[in-house]
Design an enzyme around this catalytic site. Structure first.
Site, PDB file in Angstrom:
ATOM      1  N   ASP A   1       2.599  13.039  17.474  1.00 19.21           N
ATOM      2  CA  ASP A   1       2.805  13.240  16.028  1.00 19.21           C
ATOM      3  C   ASP A   1       1.458  13.417  15.332  1.00 19.21           C
ATOM      4  OD1 ASP A   1       4.291  13.553  13.733  1.00 19.21           O
ATOM      5  OD2 ASP A   1       4.420  11.412  13.304  1.00 19.21           O
TER       6      ASP A   1
ATOM      7  N   VAL B   1       3.829  -0.758   4.391  1.00 22.05           N
ATOM      8  CA  VAL B   1       2.488  -1.225   4.754  1.00 22.05           C
ATOM      9  C   VAL B   1       1.927  -2.031   3.597  1.00 22.05           C
ATOM     10  CG1 VAL B   1       0.175  -0.566   5.496  1.00 22.05           C
ATOM     11  CG2 VAL B   1       2.142   0.799   6.199  1.00 22.05           C
TER      12      VAL B   1
ATOM     13  N   ILE C   1       0.831  -1.198   0.000  1.00 21.00           N
ATOM     14  CA  ILE C   1       0.000   0.000   0.000  1.00 21.00           C
ATOM     15  C   ILE C   1       0.868   1.251   0.000  1.00 21.00           C
ATOM     16  CG2 ILE C   1      -1.720   1.318   1.299  1.00 21.00           C
ATOM     17  CD1 ILE C   1      -2.722  -1.305   2.442  1.00 21.00           C
TER      18      ILE C   1
ATOM     19  N   GLY D   1       6.894   4.077   4.204  1.00 18.10           N
ATOM     20  CA  GLY D   1       7.174   5.174   5.106  1.00 18.10           C
ATOM     21  C   GLY D   1       8.639   5.177   5.480  1.00 18.10           C
ATOM     22  N   GLY D   2       9.012   6.116   6.327  1.00 20.48           N
ATOM     23  CA  GLY D   2      10.408   6.208   6.701  1.00 20.48           C
ATOM     24  C   GLY D   2      10.854   5.059   7.577  1.00 20.48           C
TER      25      GLY D   2
END
Length: 738
Positions: free
Chosen positions: A148, A36, A28, A31-32
């Site tokens: 965050d 996913v 999907i 990210g860092g």
């Protein structure tokens, strides 16, 4: 299936089964910290999102810190039960790499909605803010600070509701600080001043971030922008957030004051936590008029800022669990667009060479007397050349005679006109090319792509051809090869096989799709929706068991076969509860598969049988046939023989139901007594003794009652006699006295 070594960019990860349970479907997002994937939990037959750490992180110097952050996300999310927080189902390791199994959210993140819409209405902004605060309130109640909160971590699901995700930075409030392993966490645009200045993450810091997000939804931009995150951070620490009443003229003052409270620089001026902020928001909603709630900043004022720098986290964060994903055009299309832009600019350049009327008037240089004559610049030319092109350097113009000057003027005038005509023709030609190119690229065939035909669908020449029914995996490759952007979503379908296209917009092969922002929207089949028969549906004490038809409908079944003629009476199963179901409870199957169910009509109505005077055995048999619950007792009867029914609690013919209770009295026969010897006793004493036994006494004194002493009694002493006769009257004992 053999397991390949895991890598976040490895194509072989798709199709692999993790822990014998989670089958990877597709990636999907990246990210860092992790990638996913969409996966299917084959044990529970449901789609999940599987978040897997990048291999390079667990091999680096900060391996332990990253693993702890990953596990913290699992603990933080799992400890909070709230519909506005993405739930974590499971955690584990795969080939040494940690992974989380999370709820699969159908939707996009708030950042996507912001980019699409620019600004939001007040009531929309406050609703999204309310649901975000509701999720954070549960986290704060559990002692967890998110740290965050930003639009990238706020999911908007397919029902339009908020689900907060990415608790990777979350910590217990008493331990929360801003930095971990030397890295600045969070996004600069949403960091609270105390988080930056004192390195302390608080619940008020989460509230501050929510206020910034609301400000951005209402105005189209964050309050502070800069060339780099350091500049933005400096502004958060040293500057107050501009009031909404200034940046959004016309907004309700109460809304402006509420956002100002959330985004106050002083921690003590903000709500203490998300629940307190949510309570204040509920109070605000009750005060807003309809016009105030419908306010929206005009598009020309509220356009979204594109010059605001974003942190690396923003660029690397994607919608974590979308069911729809937009895929842009390949690099070749971007190059084509650039080439088109450059060509258009080149062709349009000659339009700036078009002389205006003033220029043409100046070039004509008509003398005041109206005659055509050369102007000063032309006189300068004449100074160096004669009418035949022979050089005349050193000849003063005044030395040229009037006839020669006129002849020269007449010779030059056609040349000037020809040059001017040639210039105009050149300009018009250039304009024609530019206009044609502009038409080609902006209105004509160069402005759009044609929807290609699927490779696995037969199309007749005389009929329109649709892409519906085509294999999505194949047609996706066709679209990518054609450079056509597309969006995809998934739906269940009873008629279209899993993985095939249900519908598209546009749907007809050859339809035009603009190359500037156009895309084809496709709906892909997830196959027939599955449903599970509740395991407790045959237990009438449960919610499902009390209303089985409603339970099956709620579970998603659409073809429940219930024939009332087949329903049965039952002593122990209440009316409308299920007696039997086929298939058996717990079965997972297609939602449109047939289910047969038999319901209870409850206890059957019956009439009370006439059992008075019947023997006990006969009464028991008749009541058992009527499925009535009977209890027996015994009593003396002067009229009913021993062992027969004296009476029952229900009259004969009364309407009862299976299982009803009936009390029956069985006769022990007439009550008997042994006659005592009262001879020799005083008349009065003897009478008292016999009457105490329930007997009646008759005194006989044939010789006179002088001594009042009983000499004879009848019946004789020791005899067994009935206390009452068949009419219920006491038995008479005759005493003879002298």
């Amino acid at each position: 299936m053999s397991e390949e070594p895991y890598a976040s960019d490895s194509p072989t990860i798709e199709g692999q089964v993790i822990e014998g349970r989670y089958r990877i479907v597709r990636k999907i997002a990246d990210g860092g910290m992790a990638s996913v994937f969409e996966a299917v939990d084959e044990r529970l037959s449901r789609h999940v999102a599987l978040k897997m750490m990048h291999m390079q992180l667990i091999q680096g110097n900060h391996r332990e810190q990253f693993i702890e952050r990953f596990h913290r996300e699992a603990r933080s999310s799992a400890s909070i039960a709230n519909p506005h927080i993405v739930q974590v189902y499971d955690t584990g390791t795969y080939q040494g790499v940690g992974f989380l199994v999370m709820e699969y959210v159908h939707g996009v993140n708030l950042r996507h909605e912001m980019n699409q819409r620019g600004t939001f209405k007040v009531h929309e902004s406050l609703r999204i803010l309310s649901e975000t605060l509701d999720g954070l309130a549960s986290a704060h109640a559990a002692g967890v600070v998110h740290r965050d909160v930003k639009p990238e971590n706020i999911m908007i699901n397919s029902r339009g509701h908020v689900q907060l995700t990415d608790f990777g930075l979350a910590k217990v409030a008493s331990q929360a600080t801003l930095s971990t392993t030397g890295m600045l966490l969070g996004t600069a645009a949403y960091l609270a001043p105390e988080m930056i200045e004192f390195n302390q993450a608080t619940m008020q810091g989460d509230v501050y971030a929510c206020g910034i997000i609301a400000y951005e939804m209402l105005t189209g931009t964050v309050p502070f922008v800069g060339e780099n995150p350091v500049t933005v951070i400096f502004k958060h620490v040293h500057s107050d957030i501009p009031p909404l009443s200034e940046t959004c003229p016309g907004i309700d003052s109460a809304v402006s004051a509420f956002i100002a409270r959330l985004t106050s620089r002083r921690v003590e001026d903000r709500p203490r936590n998300a629940q307190e902020a949510l309570d204040e928001l509920h109070g605000l909603n009750g005060l807003l008029s309809l016009d105030a709630s419908q306010f929206q900043m005009p598009a020309q004022l509220g356009h979204r800022r594109t010059d605001a720098p974003t942190s690396k986290a923003v660029h690397e964060t994607h919608p974590p669990f979308p069911s729809s994903q937009t895929e842009g055009q390949p690099p070749s299309n971007h190059g084509e667009n650039i080439a088109q832009t450059n060509m258009t600019q080149t062709h349009m350049t000659p339009t700036h060479m078009m002389p205006n009327s003033q220029d043409l008037e100046t070039r004509r240089l008509t003398p005041p007397d109206g005659s055509d004559a050369a102007g000063p610049s032309e006189a300068a030319n004449l100074k160096g050349t004669d009418s035949k092109g022979i050089g005349t350097k050193g000849v003063d113009p005044k030395d040229v005679g009037p006839k020669d000057a006129a002849r020269e003027t007449k010779t030059l005038r056609p040349r000037r006109r020809l040059g001017l005509i040639a210039c105009i023709v050149g300009i018009l030609f250039a304009l024609g090319i530019a206009g044609g190119s502009a038409w080609w690229y902006f209105l004509g065939p160069g402005s759009y792509s044609s929807l290609p035909a699927p490779t696995d669908v037969s199309c007749k020449a005389s009929q329109e051809c649709s892409v519906s029914g085509a294999s999505w995996s194949r047609y996706r490759s066709v679209l990518k090869a054609s450079g056509i952007a597309f969006t995809q979503s998934e739906e269940f379908s009873d008629s279209v096989p899993k993985g095939s296209i249900i519908s598209a917009r546009p749907e007809t092969v050859g339809a035009h799709i603009s190359k500037r922002g156009g895309a084809v929207s496709l709906v892909i089949s997830k196959g027939v929706r599955q449903a599970t028969i509740p395991t407790d549906i045959l237990d009438p004490s449960t919610t499902h068991g009390k209303a089985p038809l409603d339970a099956l409908k709620a579970a998603g079944f659409s073809k429940v076969m219930h024939d009332e003629a087949k329903d049965e009476y039952s002593v122990d199963i209440p009316e409308n509860a299920a007696i039997s179901i086929d298939p058996e409870p717990g079965t997972t199957m297609d939602h449109n598969a047939e289910i047969e169910i038999v319901l209870s009509k409850g206890p059957k109505p019956v009439s009370m049988p006439n059992i008075v005077g019947a023997t006990k055995d006969s009464a028991r048999h008749q009541l058992a046939e009527a499925k009535l619950n009977v209890t027996f007792s015994e009593d003396w009867s002067d009229t009913v023989a021993s062992g027969k029914v004296i009476s029952s609690s229900k009259e004969a013919g009364a309407q009862l139901h299976w299982g009803d209770a009936v009390s029956v009295v069985i006769s022990k026969g007439p009550q008997m007594v042994t006659l005592p010897d009262v001879r020799g006793k005083n008349e009065d004493d003897a009478s008292k003794i016999l009457k105490a036994l329930g007997l009646d006494v008759k005194i006989s004194a044939p010789l006179g009652d002088i001594t009042q002493t009983v000499r004879l009694q009848s019946p004789d002493p020791g005899a067994q006699i009935r206390i009452r006769d068949t009419s219920g009257n006491p038995t008479v004992v005759t005493l003879t006295v002298v």
